[in-house]
Design a protein around this motif. Structure first.
Motif, short mmCIF file in Angstrom:
data_model
loop_
_atom_site.label_atom_id
_atom_site.label_comp_id
_atom_site.label_asym_id
_atom_site.label_seq_id
_atom_site.Cartn_x
_atom_site.Cartn_y
_atom_site.Cartn_z
N UNK A 156 12.61 -10.92 -17.22
CA UNK A 156 12.15 -9.84 -17.48
C UNK A 156 10.23 -10.22 -18.17
N UNK A 157 10.91 -11.25 -19.60
CA UNK A 157 9.24 -11.73 -19.75
C UNK A 157 8.66 -12.79 -19.36
N UNK A 158 9.82 -13.30 -18.01
CA UNK A 158 9.12 -14.59 -16.93
C UNK A 158 7.88 -13.37 -16.32
N UNK A 159 8.70 -12.57 -15.56
CA UNK A 159 7.45 -11.49 -15.15
C UNK A 159 6.52 -11.39 -15.14
N UNK A 160 6.06 -10.71 -16.87
CA UNK A 160 4.89 -10.43 -17.68
C UNK A 160 3.76 -11.61 -17.71
N UNK A 161 5.03 -12.52 -17.94
CA UNK A 161 4.35 -13.93 -18.81
C UNK A 161 3.32 -13.76 -17.13
N UNK A 162 3.95 -14.60 -16.15
CA UNK A 162 3.60 -14.70 -14.77
C UNK A 162 2.79 -13.79 -14.30
N UNK A 163 1.89 -11.87 -14.20
CA UNK A 163 1.99 -11.19 -13.32
C UNK A 163 0.25 -11.26 -14.50
N UNK A 164 0.40 -11.22 -16.27
CA UNK A 164 -0.90 -11.79 -16.58
C UNK A 164 -0.80 -12.42 -18.14
N UNK A 165 -0.56 -13.23 -17.23
CA UNK A 165 -0.96 -15.10 -18.55
C UNK A 165 -1.67 -14.53 -19.25
N UNK A 166 -2.98 -14.47 -18.60
CA UNK A 166 -4.08 -14.29 -20.38
C UNK A 166 -4.01 -13.05 -21.50
N UNK A 167 -2.51 -12.32 -21.01
CA UNK A 167 -2.51 -11.15 -21.56
C UNK A 167 -1.66 -11.59 -22.73
N UNK A 168 -1.06 -12.99 -22.64
CA UNK A 168 -0.33 -13.62 -23.94
C UNK A 168 -1.09 -14.59 -24.50
N UNK A 169 -2.12 -15.12 -23.98
CA UNK A 169 -2.68 -16.27 -24.47
C UNK A 169 -4.21 -15.83 -25.54
N UNK A 170 -4.82 -14.99 -24.59
CA UNK A 170 -6.27 -14.31 -25.34
C UNK A 170 -6.41 -13.09 -24.93
N UNK A 178 7.50 -5.16 -7.55
CA UNK A 178 6.30 -5.61 -6.93
C UNK A 178 4.76 -4.71 -6.67
N UNK A 179 4.17 -5.01 -7.87
CA UNK A 179 2.73 -4.01 -7.51
C UNK A 179 1.93 -5.09 -7.61
N UNK A 180 0.47 -4.20 -6.82
CA UNK A 180 -0.74 -5.04 -6.73
C UNK A 180 -2.04 -4.94 -7.38
N UNK A 181 -1.34 -4.08 -8.77
CA UNK A 181 -2.43 -3.83 -9.89
C UNK A 181 -2.37 -3.64 -10.93
N UNK A 182 -3.08 -3.54 -11.89
CA UNK A 182 -2.96 -2.98 -13.04
C UNK A 182 -1.95 -2.70 -14.09
N UNK A 183 -1.31 -4.34 -13.72
CA UNK A 183 0.21 -5.07 -14.24
C UNK A 183 0.32 -5.07 -16.00
N UNK A 184 0.50 -4.00 -16.56
CA UNK A 184 1.46 -3.74 -17.83
C UNK A 184 0.77 -4.78 -18.69
N UNK A 222 4.96 -12.83 -6.30
CA UNK A 222 4.86 -14.55 -6.36
C UNK A 222 3.82 -14.87 -4.97
N UNK A 223 4.78 -14.62 -4.45
CA UNK A 223 3.77 -14.71 -2.69
C UNK A 223 2.38 -13.58 -2.29
N UNK A 224 2.92 -12.56 -2.79
CA UNK A 224 1.74 -11.69 -2.15
C UNK A 224 0.73 -11.14 -3.07
N UNK A 225 1.44 -11.13 -4.27
CA UNK A 225 0.72 -10.23 -5.31
C UNK A 225 -0.13 -11.24 -5.64
N UNK A 226 0.91 -11.94 -6.85
CA UNK A 226 0.59 -13.39 -7.83
C UNK A 226 -0.12 -12.85 -9.07
N UNK A 227 -0.60 -13.26 -9.55
CA UNK A 227 -1.37 -13.06 -11.28
C UNK A 227 -2.20 -12.87 -11.31
N UNK A 228 -1.99 -12.27 -12.33
CA UNK A 228 -3.72 -10.77 -12.08
C UNK A 228 -4.56 -11.43 -13.86
N UNK A 229 -5.89 -11.84 -13.60
CA UNK A 229 -6.26 -12.54 -14.88
C UNK A 229 -7.94 -11.56 -14.84
#
Length: 415
Positions: free
Chosen positions: A28-42, A135-141, A372-379
């Motif tokens: 679950x945390x891996x999914x959150x980090x993949x979708x919004x990596x910048x939320x965890x770093x900045x 698998x949602x396309x925007x406003x992820x978590x 991973x393939x269609x949505x990707x991370x959001x930054x």
């Protein structure tokens, strides 16, 4: 008494239980980090999190705790904003406090799902990871603005799940239920179902009927406050435009709701005639699933909860149903019905058969592949956000850019 009895889980020891739960948390945390990596770093303020909750707490203090946005309460994020500022956390560091506060709620939802969702550990494992793999396309978590959606699952777990083991658990339920019901509009959506369920269990002389009645009373009090607030606001409609009951956008939204978790992003390019057939097939499948769930009250309750949630979405976007898409307004409109439907399936499956594990494994793997393939991370940015608050000390208001652009957070100098 649990709605659907929790069957014995052969070979399940305490250690293996906790290892499987830990694995669900890692996924679950891996999914959150993949979708919004910048939320965890900045981390930075997002939407109402900055413009409303943080700005109101800074400008008005604790008087803002029961302010509303869009006509309903956001008690949890306003509580965090006021608590953080009250203990001296600098404004620009509050984004990190918000990150921690969001993770706390996720951990609570995951823990409640693991301990209160009826069924063996295999069922609870999939129920946990389904919360973040949709698998949602925007406003992820990962922000206080959108936390209300996964947080609302606590209502279902507290009211329909396995009862707590002791008095401390009952008090924690009541506190979390009140906090959740005053963070978002979901108390108004789910209250009719909760009242009906409580009444049925009371008639059946359920040993837990007293606890269920007290929790329902908590929801009723929160619902009254929310109705008064929403009446003062004046509307639940989120889009402009006249209501047209024959608008094909409503049918298209229903088709997307049922099929995007299975088809993926291809639902957007499906011909209208094929979408109409798939919608009819999906509705027929739901009816058959409902009939097969006789004797499985949790499954039926979750199906009804999903239908109520999706109906509320159609009502609030009735002026522009064409806007509804899992890839443009996903978490606001499609997330909860999908989780509720998948939870209904999990509650219905026979987990003594290997096919149940295989089925849910394939679905979760497909969801992960879609993300991973269609949505990707959001930054939102490539470097940490910066803001100069020095003018506040000179008696000048400061306008701080926040996510998403061009939203801002306006801070007023203290008198």
């Amino acid at each position: 008494m649990a709605l659907d009895p929790t069957p014995d889980d052969p070979g399940s020891g305490k250690r293996s239980e906790m290892l499987l739960f830990a694995l669900s948390i890692v996924i679950s945390i891996g999914a959150l980090v993949f979708r919004r990596p910048d939320a965890f770093t900045m981390p930075w303020f997002y939407g109402e999190e900055g413009r409303e909750f943080m700005a109101d707490a800074y400008n008005e203090g604790w008087a803002s705790i029961f302010h509303t946005a869009n006509g309903y309460f956001h008690l949890y994020p306003r509580l965090i904003a006021n608590l953080g500022l009250s203990v001296g956390v600098p404004v620009l560091k509050m984004a990190w406090v918000n990150l921690v506060a969001v993770l706390v709620i996720y951990l609570l939802v995951w823990w409640y799902t693991w301990t209160r969702f009826p069924g063996p550990r295999r069922a609870r494992f999939f129920a946990v990871i389904a919360i973040t793999l949709v698998p949602l396309g925007n406003e992820i978590w990962m922000n206080q603005t959108n936390l209300q959606w996964p947080m609302s699952l606590l209502i279902l777990l507290i009211l329909f799940g396995t009862p707590p083991r002791n008095g401390l658990g009952r008090w924690l339920d009541a506190c979390l239920l009140l906090l959740t019901c005053l963070t978002g509009p979901y108390v108004l959506i789910l209250l009719p179902l909760v009242v009906w369920h409580t009444w049925k269990r009371w008639q059946a002389h359920d040993p837990e009927r007293g606890r269920m009645a007290s929790n329902t009373a908590v929801m009723l009090a929160a619902a009254v406050a929310s109705i008064i607030s929403l009446s003062d606001y004046g509307t639940v409609q989120r889009t402009d435009g006249a209501f047209d009951p024959l608008n094909t956008g409503f049918a298209n939204a229903a088709y997307l709701q049922l099929w995007y978790p299975l088809i993926g992003k291809g639902v957007q390019s499906t011909p209208r005639w094929l979408g109409a057939w798939l919608l009819a097939i999906g509705i027929a499948a739901l009816v058959m699933f409902w009939r097969s769930a006789r004797g499985h009250p949790l499954t039926r309750l979750l199906l009804m909860a999903g239908l109520l949630q999706f109906t509320a979405v159609l009502i609030s976007y009735r002026g522009l149903p064409e806007f509804l898409s899992p890839y443009s307004a996903g978490i606001r409109t499609f997330y909860l019905p999908v989780v509720m439907l998948v939870w209904a399936v999990i509650a219905r499956l026979d987990w003594s058969k290997r096919g149940s594990v295989a089925l849910m494994s394939m679905l979760m793997a497909w969801w992960a592949a879609q993300t991973i393939l269609f949505v990707g991370p959001q930054r939102f940015r490539d470097r940490p956000a910066e803001a100069d608050l020095a003018p506040l000390t000179r008696g000048q208001a400061v306008v701080v850019p926040i996510d998403p652009s061009p939203w801002v957070m306006r801070l007023e100098p203290s008198e």
